[in-house]
Design an enzyme around this catalytic site. Structure first.
Site, mmCIF file in Angstrom:
data_model
loop_
_atom_site.group_PDB
_atom_site.id
_atom_site.type_symbol
_atom_site.label_atom_id
_atom_site.label_comp_id
_atom_site.label_asym_id
_atom_site.label_seq_id
_atom_site.Cartn_x
_atom_site.Cartn_y
_atom_site.Cartn_z
ATOM 1 C CG HIS A 118 12.802 2.455 3.863
ATOM 2 N ND1 HIS A 118 14.197 2.313 4.582
ATOM 3 C CD2 HIS A 118 12.772 4.232 3.726
ATOM 4 C CE1 HIS A 118 14.326 3.199 4.531
ATOM 5 N NE2 HIS A 118 13.729 4.507 4.354
ATOM 6 C CD GLU A 177 12.271 10.801 3.933
ATOM 7 O OE1 GLU A 177 11.477 11.333 3.600
ATOM 8 O OE2 GLU A 177 12.556 9.953 4.166
#
Length: 220
Positions: free
Chosen positions: A10, A88
């Site tokens: 990202h 994550e």
């Protein structure tokens, strides 16, 4: 049959810049990250026009990943396939803190964290071993679903780290010496049960460098 996967981290967040652990906290992209997402979209659109098309886009369901993927999904006319398995690592009580803050608030846990023990879990968090297995369990069926295809997987620095270690056979407790850059393209081929890294840490599309996830649990 070869499936090519573009693993994309990202774009930059405000917390990336100040090295604050995000984990599952749903932090949006910073303005710089939005610029990176736009530049990434232009790169992938140009590649598509040149014949290197994407067949599908898979994405962590956290906002920072979705905001990175949506511009190129729109440009290519593809939908995002959200997958919580691509999140994550869950850092539990460490989330929202910097490494220095963790050292002050959780000194014993911090010391174990710094030992690189892959079975250590932060309070209310996830161990590196469990995280890695979660990521592989998410990625392997995605790749298998696209034989001879080319797909994108938009996720997080920790996810990219798990993939690199798996492909290269690097132990989970080994220090990292490879980059995990915001908005980077990291290409892996999956072929007949084998994997190989084609390219890593490609940020040629960015007008300014991506940040590296250099949290102190792994000396860089």
């Amino acid at each position: 049959m070869t499936t090519q996967v573009l693993f994309i981290r990202h774009g930059e967040t405000d917390w990336n810049r100040i090295k604050r652990i995000q984990g599952h906290i749903d932090i949006p992209l910073a303005s710089s990250g939005m610029v990176q997402a736009g530049q990434l979209a232009q790169r992938l659109l140009q590649e598509s026009k040149a014949g290197a098309q994407l067949d599908a886009i898979y994405c962590s369901d956290l906002l920072r990943a979705q905001q990175t993927a949506q511009p190129f999904a729109d440009a290519l006319g593809l939908t995002l396939n959200l997958n919580a398995g691509l999140r994550e690592r869950l850092y539990g009580d460490f989330q929202g803190h910097s490494s220095d803050e963790i050292r002050g608030k959780y000194p014993e846990e911090y010391a174990i964290w710094q030992s690189h023990n892959p079975d250590f879990s932060p309070p209310a968090g996830e161990s590196q071993r469990a995280f890695s297995q979660r990521v592989l369990n998410a990625v392997e069926p995605i790749a298998a679903a696209h034989p001879d295809g080319r797909i994108a997987v938009v996720a997080h620095g920790g996810v990219l780290d798990c993939i690199y270690r798996f492909v290269r056979g690097v132990p989970l407790d080994a220090p990292r010496d490879w980059p995990l850059l915001n908005s980077s393209i990291n290409v892996v081929d999956f072929e007949n049960g084998q994997t190989k890294i084609v390219s890593w840490g490609d940020v040629a599309h960015l007008s300014f460098p991506g940040s590296d996830d250099d949290l102190k649990e792994v000396p860089r």
